[in-house]
Design a protein around this motif. Structure first.
Motif, PDB file in Angstrom:
ATOM      1  N   GLN A  88      38.323  28.358  33.627  1.00  0.00           N
ATOM      2  CA  GLN A  88      37.977  27.564  34.815  1.00  0.00           C
ATOM      3  C   GLN A  88      36.667  26.843  34.575  1.00  0.00           C
ATOM      4  O   GLN A  88      35.755  27.378  33.941  1.00  0.00           O
ATOM      5  CB  GLN A  88      37.869  28.471  36.046  1.00  0.00           C
ATOM      6  N   ASN A 100      35.789  29.769  48.907  1.00  0.00           N
ATOM      7  CA  ASN A 100      36.784  28.846  48.377  1.00  0.00           C
ATOM      8  C   ASN A 100      38.196  29.309  48.693  1.00  0.00           C
ATOM      9  O   ASN A 100      38.448  30.505  48.849  1.00  0.00           O
ATOM     10  CB  ASN A 100      36.660  28.771  46.854  1.00  0.00           C
ATOM     11  N   TYR A 138      39.137  34.440  33.762  1.00  0.00           N
ATOM     12  CA  TYR A 138      39.675  35.423  34.691  1.00  0.00           C
ATOM     13  C   TYR A 138      40.847  36.142  34.053  1.00  0.00           C
ATOM     14  O   TYR A 138      41.619  35.545  33.296  1.00  0.00           O
ATOM     15  CB  TYR A 138      40.143  34.750  35.996  1.00  0.00           C
ATOM     16  N   LEU A 182      37.238  38.211  37.741  1.00  0.00           N
ATOM     17  CA  LEU A 182      36.286  37.554  36.852  1.00  0.00           C
ATOM     18  C   LEU A 182      36.045  38.388  35.597  1.00  0.00           C
ATOM     19  O   LEU A 182      35.713  39.579  35.691  1.00  0.00           O
ATOM     20  CB  LEU A 182      34.957  37.337  37.593  1.00  0.00           C
ATOM     21  N   TYR A 225      36.873  21.900  41.190  1.00  0.00           N
ATOM     22  CA  TYR A 225      37.048  22.935  40.180  1.00  0.00           C
ATOM     23  C   TYR A 225      38.439  22.822  39.567  1.00  0.00           C
ATOM     24  O   TYR A 225      39.396  22.456  40.249  1.00  0.00           O
ATOM     25  CB  TYR A 225      36.859  24.314  40.821  1.00  0.00           C
ATOM     26  N   TRP A 282      37.690  37.995  44.524  1.00  0.00           N
ATOM     27  CA  TRP A 282      38.837  37.354  45.145  1.00  0.00           C
ATOM     28  C   TRP A 282      39.436  38.304  46.173  1.00  0.00           C
ATOM     29  O   TRP A 282      39.334  39.515  46.042  1.00  0.00           O
ATOM     30  CB  TRP A 282      39.910  37.031  44.102  1.00  0.00           C
ATOM     31  N   ILE A 341      42.039  29.018  46.928  1.00  0.00           N
ATOM     32  CA  ILE A 341      42.742  28.765  45.671  1.00  0.00           C
ATOM     33  C   ILE A 341      44.172  29.227  45.870  1.00  0.00           C
ATOM     34  O   ILE A 341      44.409  30.256  46.523  1.00  0.00           O
ATOM     35  CB  ILE A 341      42.070  29.561  44.531  1.00  0.00           C
ATOM     36  N   ASN A 357      29.052  28.568  39.542  1.00  0.00           N
ATOM     37  CA  ASN A 357      30.330  28.031  39.996  1.00  0.00           C
ATOM     38  C   ASN A 357      31.535  28.839  39.546  1.00  0.00           C
ATOM     39  O   ASN A 357      32.528  28.285  39.092  1.00  0.00           O
ATOM     40  CB  ASN A 357      30.463  26.582  39.506  1.00  0.00           C
ATOM     41  N   TRP A 358      31.424  30.130  39.653  1.00  0.00           N
ATOM     42  CA  TRP A 358      32.585  30.972  39.371  1.00  0.00           C
ATOM     43  C   TRP A 358      32.999  31.689  40.637  1.00  0.00           C
ATOM     44  O   TRP A 358      32.239  31.769  41.600  1.00  0.00           O
ATOM     45  CB  TRP A 358      32.276  31.974  38.248  1.00  0.00           C
ATOM     46  N   PHE A 359      34.226  32.227  40.619  1.00  0.00           N
ATOM     47  CA  PHE A 359      34.800  32.844  41.798  1.00  0.00           C
ATOM     48  C   PHE A 359      34.827  34.364  41.629  1.00  0.00           C
ATOM     49  O   PHE A 359      35.490  34.894  40.752  1.00  0.00           O
ATOM     50  CB  PHE A 359      36.220  32.318  42.015  1.00  0.00           C
ATOM     51  N   ASP A 360      34.079  35.029  42.518  1.00  0.00           N
ATOM     52  CA  ASP A 360      33.996  36.479  42.409  1.00  0.00           C
ATOM     53  C   ASP A 360      33.337  37.066  43.648  1.00  0.00           C
ATOM     54  O   ASP A 360      32.234  36.659  43.998  1.00  0.00           O
ATOM     55  CB  ASP A 360      33.164  36.866  41.185  1.00  0.00           C
ATOM     56  N   ARG A 387      29.130  30.494  49.418  1.00  0.00           N
ATOM     57  CA  ARG A 387      30.273  29.594  49.523  1.00  0.00           C
ATOM     58  C   ARG A 387      31.561  30.406  49.548  1.00  0.00           C
ATOM     59  O   ARG A 387      31.647  31.461  48.926  1.00  0.00           O
ATOM     60  CB  ARG A 387      30.326  28.649  48.319  1.00  0.00           C
ATOM     61  N   HIS A 433      34.403  29.622  32.805  1.00  0.00           N
ATOM     62  CA  HIS A 433      34.540  31.005  33.252  1.00  0.00           C
ATOM     63  C   HIS A 433      35.959  31.467  32.982  1.00  0.00           C
ATOM     64  O   HIS A 433      36.891  30.650  32.944  1.00  0.00           O
ATOM     65  CB  HIS A 433      34.209  31.108  34.745  1.00  0.00           C
ATOM     66  N   SER A 464      31.931  32.136  46.006  1.00  0.00           N
ATOM     67  CA  SER A 464      31.127  31.607  44.917  1.00  0.00           C
ATOM     68  C   SER A 464      29.723  31.373  45.459  1.00  0.00           C
ATOM     69  O   SER A 464      29.461  31.602  46.641  1.00  0.00           O
ATOM     70  CB  SER A 464      31.722  30.323  44.331  1.00  0.00           C
ATOM     71  N   ALA A 510      45.430  40.013  42.112  1.00  0.00           N
ATOM     72  CA  ALA A 510      44.583  38.828  42.176  1.00  0.00           C
ATOM     73  C   ALA A 510      43.783  38.683  40.891  1.00  0.00           C
ATOM     74  O   ALA A 510      43.520  39.676  40.194  1.00  0.00           O
ATOM     75  CB  ALA A 510      43.637  38.929  43.366  1.00  0.00           C
ATOM     76  N   PRO A 511      43.399  37.471  40.549  1.00  0.00           N
ATOM     77  CA  PRO A 511      42.538  37.273  39.379  1.00  0.00           C
ATOM     78  C   PRO A 511      41.219  38.021  39.540  1.00  0.00           C
ATOM     79  O   PRO A 511      40.716  38.205  40.650  1.00  0.00           O
ATOM     80  CB  PRO A 511      42.313  35.763  39.356  1.00  0.00           C
TER      81      PRO A 511
END
Lengths: 121, 111
Positions: B91, A37, B38, B48, B100, A111, A39, A106-109, A35, B36, A100, B45-46
């Motif tokens: 998050q 996303n 960040y 994780l 989200y 970016w 933001i 469901n985390w974003f990594d 996926r 989660h 993701s 940028a953020p």
């Protein structure tokens, strides 16, 4: 190594349509579960999730911005595009794309570095 | 408009322990959705920091730890270091919004 990079105009006028592109490498959006996303983050403010596109072309949007957003992908070119219509100065922000995965991940990594878009006449 | 509430700022001396709370509701954290975290260093940028409430990605020091209980979650930083000075965001997913959600963000200052 997974990397993402955003590109787009630095300045748009009010009422115009914004188009930002996310170019990525190290994974394929044709792979099950993948996926991408979008933001955004207005200057000095918090993060806000905008939209998501899945490997099977399912699309999801922020409820508050749904009518203005369109997300699409070009799997062969490893790109994801977000368009936002009727831009307003309050839409001034850094726009990020992030990967993701499905299955509850469901985390974003990671970016991308982000692209700053200013809305002004 | 963030759905998850965090304190605007926390501070501590080097070596101290600080905690950041993330307060949600029955439609997000309380509904069982994972939290989660960040870290966003100035001008970047953020990144994780914690996933699935308590897990650290490879390369994240074990000084960082996460927890979750009821409708809230927390991030703890032990042995605070100057390089930890950053903005931190929680998050999760919200079922009523079908999307989200992020926290309001917390600025950590090392005194």
């Amino acid at each position: 190594q997974v990397t993402l990079k955003e590109s787009g105009p630095a300045l748009v006028k009010p009422t115009q349509t914004l188009t930002v592109t996310c170019s990525f490498s190290g994974f394929s959006l044709s792979t099950s579960g993948m996926r991408v996303n979008w933001i955004r983050q207005p200057p000095g403010k918090a993060l806000e999730w905008l939209a998501r596109i899945d490997w099977d072309d399912d699309k999801f949007y922020s409820t508050s911005l749904k009518t203005r957003l369109t997300i699409s992908k070009d799997t062969s070119k490893n790109k994801v595009v977000l368009t936002m219509t009727n831009m307003d100065p309050v839409d001034t922000a850094t726009y990020y794309c992030a990967r993701s995965a499905g299955g509850g991940y469901n985390w974003f990594d990671p970016w991308g570095q982000g692209t700053l878009v200013t809305v002004s006449s | 408009q963030s759905v998850l509430t965090q304190p605007p700022s926390v501070s501590g001396a080097p070596g101290q322990r600080v905690t950041i709370s993330c307060s949600g509701s029955s439609s997000n954290i309380g509904a069982g959705y994972d939290v989660h975290w960040y870290q966003q260093l100035p001008g970047t940028a953020p990144k994780l920091l914690i996933f699935g409430n308590i897990n650290r990605p490879s390369g994240v020091p074990d000084r960082f730890s996460g927890s979750k209980s009821g409708t809230s979650a927390s991030l703890a930083i032990t042995g605070l270091q100057a390089e930890d000075e950053a903005e931190y965001y929680c998050q999760s997913y919200d079922s009523s919004l079908s999307g989200y959600v992020f926290g309001t963000g917390t600025k950590v200052t090392v005194l």
